[in-house]
Design a protein around this motif. Structure first.
Motif, mmCIF file in Angstrom:
data_model
loop_
_atom_site.group_PDB
_atom_site.id
_atom_site.type_symbol
_atom_site.label_atom_id
_atom_site.label_comp_id
_atom_site.label_asym_id
_atom_site.label_seq_id
_atom_site.Cartn_x
_atom_site.Cartn_y
_atom_site.Cartn_z
ATOM 1 N N SER A 2 0.832 -1.196 0.000
ATOM 2 C CA SER A 2 0.000 0.000 0.000
ATOM 3 C C SER A 2 0.870 1.250 0.000
ATOM 4 O O SER A 2 2.063 1.201 0.276
ATOM 5 N N LEU A 3 0.238 2.354 -0.311
ATOM 6 C CA LEU A 3 0.941 3.625 -0.343
ATOM 7 C C LEU A 3 1.164 4.151 1.068
ATOM 8 O O LEU A 3 0.349 3.922 1.962
ATOM 9 N N THR A 11 -0.674 11.351 -4.510
ATOM 10 C CA THR A 11 -1.506 10.738 -5.540
ATOM 11 C C THR A 11 -2.856 11.434 -5.623
ATOM 12 O O THR A 11 -3.353 11.724 -6.717
ATOM 13 N N LYS A 12 -3.463 11.741 -4.487
ATOM 14 C CA LYS A 12 -4.733 12.467 -4.483
ATOM 15 C C LYS A 12 -4.567 13.836 -5.143
ATOM 16 O O LYS A 12 -5.428 14.277 -5.909
ATOM 17 N N LEU A 44 -11.083 8.954 -6.467
ATOM 18 C CA LEU A 44 -10.387 10.224 -6.216
ATOM 19 C C LEU A 44 -9.839 10.310 -4.799
ATOM 20 O O LEU A 44 -8.803 10.925 -4.565
ATOM 21 N N ASN A 45 -10.542 9.694 -3.875
ATOM 22 C CA ASN A 45 -10.125 9.719 -2.469
ATOM 23 C C ASN A 45 -9.327 8.487 -2.064
ATOM 24 O O ASN A 45 -9.060 8.277 -0.886
ATOM 25 N N LEU A 46 -8.963 7.668 -3.058
ATOM 26 C CA LEU A 46 -8.199 6.434 -2.848
ATOM 27 C C LEU A 46 -8.895 5.498 -1.865
ATOM 28 O O LEU A 46 -8.246 4.831 -1.056
ATOM 29 N N LYS A 47 -10.199 5.446 -1.953
ATOM 30 C CA LYS A 47 -10.986 4.574 -1.079
ATOM 31 C C LYS A 47 -11.555 3.367 -1.828
ATOM 32 O O LYS A 47 -12.219 2.542 -1.247
ATOM 33 N N GLN A 48 -11.308 3.304 -3.140
ATOM 34 C CA GLN A 48 -11.806 2.191 -3.947
ATOM 35 C C GLN A 48 -10.954 0.963 -3.665
ATOM 36 O O GLN A 48 -9.735 1.057 -3.573
ATOM 37 N N ASP A 54 -8.236 2.327 -9.900
ATOM 38 C CA ASP A 54 -7.360 3.495 -9.727
ATOM 39 C C ASP A 54 -6.509 3.744 -10.969
ATOM 40 O O ASP A 54 -6.370 4.878 -11.427
ATOM 41 N N TRP A 55 -5.934 2.682 -11.508
ATOM 42 C CA TRP A 55 -5.072 2.819 -12.691
ATOM 43 C C TRP A 55 -5.878 3.176 -13.929
ATOM 44 O O TRP A 55 -5.447 4.003 -14.733
#
Length: 109
Positions: A2-3, A11-12, A44-48, A54-55
């Motif tokens: 993970s990031l 990223t956001k 967009l919020n990196l919650k997916q 995301d990619w």
């Protein structure tokens, strides 16, 4: 893998800035990608939960920014993304169709 917190922030920021350059609404993007508005917001919020989403979204934004004649915002976490794909053969194999266009776009910009 993970990031880190800093990578998530970067990223956001990259996604938000490229979204602004497209001048597209969430609804327009959702329609283009056959997705819901809430799903686009989660990405967009990196919650997916899906890495693919995301990619796909990121590549979509890069393409739309280029179509508008702008230069996409450089990825602030590029070295992490490349390292993630090329240091993990399973991820690279599964996501090679996403990684290769991503790398091609970055060479052009």
């Amino acid at each position: 893998m993970s990031l880190t917190k800093d990578q998530k922030i970067a990223t956001k920021q990259e996604l938000a800035e490229n979204l602004a350059l497209t001048n597209l609404t969430i609804a327009e993007i959702a329609a283009d990608l056959n997705a819901s508005g809430p799903k686009i917001e989660r990405i967009l919020n990196l919650k997916q939960n899906s890495l693919n989403d995301d990619w796909i979204f990121r590549n979509y934004l890069l393409k739309k920014v280029a179509e508008k004649g702008f230069t996409p915002v450089p990825p602030l976490t590029f070295s992490f993304h490349v390292g993630l794909f090329f240091s993990n053969p399973l991820l690279y194999t599964v996501h090679s169709s996403i990684a290769i266009p991503f790398l091609s776009l970055r060479k052009v910009v």
